[in-house]
Design an enzyme around this catalytic site. Structure first.
Site, PDB file in Angstrom:
ATOM      1  CB  THR A 130      -0.786  -0.023   1.372  1.00 20.98           C
ATOM      2  OG1 THR A 130      -1.568  -1.039   1.141  1.00 20.98           O
ATOM      3  CG2 THR A 130      -2.023   1.135   1.323  1.00 20.98           C
ATOM      4  CG  PHE A 160      -2.296   2.648   5.860  1.00 18.60           C
ATOM      5  CD1 PHE A 160      -2.392   3.529   6.875  1.00 18.60           C
ATOM      6  CD2 PHE A 160      -3.003   2.591   4.598  1.00 18.60           C
ATOM      7  CE1 PHE A 160      -3.026   4.706   6.559  1.00 18.60           C
ATOM      8  CE2 PHE A 160      -3.721   3.670   4.484  1.00 18.60           C
ATOM      9  CZ  PHE A 160      -3.811   4.907   5.496  1.00 18.60           C
ATOM     10  CB  ILE A 161       3.948  -0.839   6.134  1.00 17.78           C
ATOM     11  CG1 ILE A 161       3.917  -0.135   4.997  1.00 17.78           C
ATOM     12  CG2 ILE A 161       4.935  -2.420   6.156  1.00 17.78           C
ATOM     13  CD1 ILE A 161       2.951  -1.029   3.754  1.00 17.78           C
ATOM     14  CD  GLU A 245      -3.440  -9.301   3.401  1.00 13.79           C
ATOM     15  OE1 GLU A 245      -2.914  -9.135   2.322  1.00 13.79           O
ATOM     16  OE2 GLU A 245      -3.343  -8.215   4.091  1.00 13.79           O
ATOM     17  NE  ARG A 271     -24.185  -4.851  36.212  1.00 15.83           N
ATOM     18  CZ  ARG A 271     -23.666  -3.977  36.883  1.00 15.83           C
ATOM     19  NH1 ARG A 271     -22.600  -4.173  37.805  1.00 15.83           N
ATOM     20  NH2 ARG A 271     -23.900  -2.567  37.059  1.00 15.83           N
ATOM     21  CD  GLN A 339     -26.121  -0.863  24.262  1.00 16.58           C
ATOM     22  OE1 GLN A 339     -25.112  -0.560  23.786  1.00 16.58           O
ATOM     23  NE2 GLN A 339     -26.971  -0.145  25.008  1.00 16.58           N
ATOM     24  N   GLY A 342     -22.740  -2.893  29.319  1.00 16.52           N
ATOM     25  CA  GLY A 342     -22.885  -1.640  29.779  1.00 16.52           C
ATOM     26  C   GLY A 342     -21.895  -0.887  29.817  1.00 16.52           C
ATOM     27  N   GLY A 366      -6.349  -5.794   3.956  1.00 15.66           N
ATOM     28  CA  GLY A 366      -6.473  -6.889   2.748  1.00 15.66           C
ATOM     29  C   GLY A 366      -7.314  -6.850   1.838  1.00 15.66           C
ATOM     30  CD  GLU A 370     -16.819  -0.450   0.782  1.00 16.10           C
ATOM     31  OE1 GLU A 370     -15.366  -1.079   0.860  1.00 16.10           O
ATOM     32  OE2 GLU A 370     -17.529   0.042   1.467  1.00 16.10           O
TER      33      GLU A 370
HETATM   34  C1  LIG Z   1      -4.101  -1.044  10.559  1.00 15.31           C
HETATM   35  C2  LIG Z   1      -3.700  -1.525   8.975  1.00 15.31           C
HETATM   36  C3  LIG Z   1      -2.798  -2.341   8.589  1.00 15.31           C
HETATM   37  C4  LIG Z   1      -2.410  -2.435   7.368  1.00 15.31           C
HETATM   38  N1  LIG Z   1      -1.383  -3.276   7.212  1.00 15.31           N
HETATM   39  C5  LIG Z   1      -0.832  -3.432   5.729  1.00 15.31           C
HETATM   40  C6  LIG Z   1       0.330  -4.069   5.427  1.00 15.31           C
HETATM   41  O1  LIG Z   1       1.003  -4.771   6.324  1.00 15.31           O
HETATM   42  N2  LIG Z   1       0.936  -3.762   4.225  1.00 15.31           N
HETATM   43  C7  LIG Z   1       0.246  -3.250   3.163  1.00 15.31           C
HETATM   44  O2  LIG Z   1       0.919  -3.239   1.950  1.00 15.31           O
HETATM   45  N3  LIG Z   1      -0.947  -2.685   3.347  1.00 15.31           N
HETATM   46  C8  LIG Z   1      -1.471  -2.655   4.724  1.00 15.31           C
HETATM   47  N4  LIG Z   1      -2.620  -1.970   4.901  1.00 15.31           N
HETATM   48  C9  LIG Z   1      -3.290  -1.105   4.066  1.00 15.31           C
HETATM   49  C10 LIG Z   1      -4.599  -1.885   3.762  1.00 15.31           C
HETATM   50  O3  LIG Z   1      -4.441  -3.073   2.891  1.00 15.31           O
HETATM   51  C11 LIG Z   1      -5.334  -0.627   2.663  1.00 15.31           C
HETATM   52  O4  LIG Z   1      -5.730   0.218   3.637  1.00 15.31           O
HETATM   53  C12 LIG Z   1      -6.780  -1.118   2.115  1.00 15.31           C
HETATM   54  O5  LIG Z   1      -6.177  -2.076   1.115  1.00 15.31           O
HETATM   55  C13 LIG Z   1      -7.582  -0.264   1.483  1.00 15.31           C
HETATM   56  O6  LIG Z   1      -6.664   0.649   0.618  1.00 15.31           O
HETATM   57  P1  LIG Z   1      -6.702   2.360   1.070  1.00 15.31           P
HETATM   58  O7  LIG Z   1      -6.559   2.684   2.262  1.00 15.31           O
HETATM   59  O8  LIG Z   1      -5.832   2.816   0.093  1.00 15.31           O
HETATM   60  O9  LIG Z   1      -8.502   2.512   0.484  1.00 15.31           O
HETATM   61  P2  LIG Z   1      -8.676   3.028  -1.127  1.00 15.31           P
HETATM   62  O10 LIG Z   1      -8.356   1.941  -1.892  1.00 15.31           O
HETATM   63  O11 LIG Z   1      -8.414   4.572  -1.263  1.00 15.31           O
HETATM   64  O12 LIG Z   1     -10.521   3.033  -0.983  1.00 15.31           O
HETATM   65  C14 LIG Z   1     -11.099   4.067  -0.109  1.00 15.31           C
HETATM   66  C15 LIG Z   1     -12.538   3.657  -0.354  1.00 15.31           C
HETATM   67  O13 LIG Z   1     -12.944   3.610  -1.639  1.00 15.31           O
HETATM   68  C16 LIG Z   1     -13.552   2.262  -1.917  1.00 15.31           C
HETATM   69  N5  LIG Z   1     -12.967   1.892  -3.394  1.00 15.31           N
HETATM   70  C17 LIG Z   1     -11.799   1.796  -3.889  1.00 15.31           C
HETATM   71  N6  LIG Z   1     -11.984   1.362  -5.274  1.00 15.31           N
HETATM   72  C18 LIG Z   1     -13.152   0.963  -5.184  1.00 15.31           C
HETATM   73  C19 LIG Z   1     -13.848   0.293  -6.303  1.00 15.31           C
HETATM   74  N7  LIG Z   1     -13.182  -0.103  -7.330  1.00 15.31           N
HETATM   75  N8  LIG Z   1     -15.290  -0.038  -6.213  1.00 15.31           N
HETATM   76  C20 LIG Z   1     -15.919   0.322  -5.082  1.00 15.31           C
HETATM   77  N9  LIG Z   1     -15.134   0.858  -3.986  1.00 15.31           N
HETATM   78  C21 LIG Z   1     -14.007   1.161  -3.936  1.00 15.31           C
HETATM   79  C22 LIG Z   1     -12.865   1.353  -0.858  1.00 15.31           C
HETATM   80  O14 LIG Z   1     -13.449   0.456  -0.612  1.00 15.31           O
HETATM   81  C23 LIG Z   1     -12.837   2.124   0.443  1.00 15.31           C
HETATM   82  O15 LIG Z   1     -14.168   2.290   0.925  1.00 15.31           O
HETATM   83  C24 LIG Z   1      -3.189  -1.688   6.217  1.00 15.31           C
HETATM   84  C25 LIG Z   1      -3.888  -1.002   6.425  1.00 15.31           C
HETATM   85  C26 LIG Z   1      -4.360  -0.741   7.910  1.00 15.31           C
HETATM   86  C27 LIG Z   1      -5.381   0.241   8.224  1.00 15.31           C
END
Ligand SMILES: Cc1cc2nc3c(=O)[nH]c(=O)nc-3n(C[C@H](O)[C@H](O)[C@H](O)COP(=O)(O)OP(=O)(O)OC[C@H]3O[C@@H](n4cnc5c(N)ncnc54)[C@H](O)[C@@H]3O)c2cc1C
Length: 381
Positions: A130, A160-161, A245, A271, A339, A342, A366, A370
């Site tokens: 990402t 977000f790694i 994953e 409770r 809930q 409480g 992962g 969507e």
């Molecule tokens: C705590 C955490 C740990 C993570 N760990 C890792 C990691 O170790 N390695 C790594 O590489 N990544 C990691 N990630 C990243 C994670 O995989 C991404 O956040 C995720 O894939 C979504 O990508 P984005 O955040 O860029 O959202 P975006 O892709 O920008 O999406 C934003 C919104 O648009 C929607 N959207 C996008 N495209 C479409 C479509 N074609 N149709 C409909 N809706 C769509 C999405 O569903 C979402 O609601 C991590 C994220 C978090 C929060």
């Protein structure tokens, strides 16, 4: 429900779950609250986890793993989550998404330098796909690796790694060509290579004990021998990675729901309000019935999908369905569990409160809900 899942499980599955629970009870539970609050856990836990046999489940023994398949991996998650911290479990588990591309490449040099030490708990490994500008759209990756002789020069950023603030190995998806899908390649980048920068850990809603990094690569010189698989195979490798994953995240989903349900059920017995246990109120009883039904539905689907994978199938549609069903269960059941507790459900020392925050990520990480629906729709229409 004892025995209901027996057709899926044999003695090896039960042994792995029991072993992981034993480890979690001893090594995680006493520290879970402190590590969650600190936003990091003891690095020495990796070596202890390897020694206890919980780190390499799902990896072949000939690369230093413990063996086992998809269902064994779910059992390991079930046991580990009893320690009271999703953050610790996913932090230890980041190798589960980082190493498979190297293992599948069958490159013995990379396996010896990176896979074996990581599975021994001596190195920490992260998967870096990402970026600040692209997550769901993997083909939009911009981090560039330009070949100069025996070296790739890497420039770009990752976001977000998981485990990234202290990972020794960054399995990094880079653009090595112009074709959106065919121009991506994985490089194994040691994090101490000059030009790799990590900002302060990102602050999150949940998964507190697992560190999450924003990384920058500036003129990072990576030996070409650190290329994982053929150049241009990165997108395909990410897609292969995603199936396990997503199944693992489905596992976190039903386990999160199950633990929250069990805690809430016990609390409903203990409770008292208005002179009786709150579980005697029909509205609470029915809530628990809904929770139990969601747990059973989610868990059964995840087991079914894992069993199919272990038979050699690749049920991409059902993996995506399981991820969504289990994430829904985690969200809904943890909401109701809070809930039922409480005010105590809102307190940070309560595992149910933590689980209710941890659950939110399951609809995002992962591959979002969507994106799962897009995959399912492509396969059913
Ligand atoms: C705590 C955490 C740990 C993570 N760990 C890792 C990691 O170790 N390695 C790594 O590489 N990544 C990691 N990630 C990243 C994670 O995989 C991404 O956040 C995720 O894939 C979504 O990508 P984005 O955040 O860029 O959202 P975006 O892709 O920008 O999406 C934003 C919104 O648009 C929607 N959207 C996008 N495209 C479409 C479509 N074609 N149709 C409909 N809706 C769509 C999405 O569903 C979402 O609601 C991590 C994220 C978090 C929060």
């Amino acid at each position: 429900m004892a025995g209901f899942y027996d057709n899926f499980l044999d003695d090896t599955h039960r042994a792995i779950r029991a072993n992981a629970k034993k480890f979690a009870d001893k090594e995680i539970a006493p520290h879970a609250y402190d590590w969650e609050e600190a936003g990091i856990f003891d690095r020495a836990l990796y070596a202890r986890a390897a020694k206890a046999g919980v780190l390499g489940i799902g990896f072949p023994e000939d690369v230093g793993g413990e063996g086992g398949g998809a269902l064994h991996t779910l059992m390991n998650i079930e046991g580990m989550m009893q320690g009271g911290s999703t953050g610790v479990t996913v932090g230890l588990g980041s190798l589960g998404i980082a190493l498979p591309a190297i293992v599948r490449s069958e490159n013995q040099d990379l396996i010896d330098r990176f896979v074996r030490p990581t599975l021994r708990g001596e190195m920490i490994a992260s998967l870096a796909v990402t970026e600040p500008n692209t997550g769901s759209d993997v083909a939009g990756v911009r981090t560039r690796a330009v070949r100069e002789g025996d070296t790739y020069i890497v420039d770009g950023a990752k976001m977000f790694i998981t485990s990234g603030t202290r990972a020794d190995l960054l399995v990094t998806l880079c653009r090595t060509g112009e074709n959106p899908h065919g121009g991506l390649s994985f490089l194994a980048i040691p994090s101490d290579t000059p030009g790799v920068h990590c900002e302060a850990p990102l602050r999150k809603t949940g998964w507190w004990a697992s560190d999450t990094a924003s990384l920058h690569f500036e003129g990072v010189r990576v030996p070409a021998k650190n290329l994982i698989g053929p150049e241009g195979s990165g997108f395909y490798a990410v897609m292969q990675n995603f199936q396990m994953e997503r199944l693992a995240l489905a596992g976190y989903g039903y386990v999160t729901a199950e633990i929250a349900y069990e805690h809430a059920k016990q609390y409903a017995k203990d409770r008292e309000a208005f002179g009786r246990p709150i579980g005697k109120f029909q509205v609470i009883r029915h809530k628990l019935v809904e929770m139990a039904t969601q747990v059973t539905t989610a868990k059964t689907l995840a087991y079914q999908v894992a069993a199919a994978i272990d038979r050699g199938e690749m049920p991409i549609t059902e993996v995506s369905m399981a991820k969504n069903v289990c994430a829904d269960a985690a969200m809904s059941v943890t909401y109701d569990a809070v809930q039922i507790f409480g005010g105590m459900g809102y307190m940070r020392e309560n595992y149910v409160e933590r689980l209710s925050r941890d659950a939110r990520l399951l609809h995002i990480g992962g591959g979002t809900t969507e994106i799962m629906k897009e995959i399912i729709s492509r396969n059913i229409l």
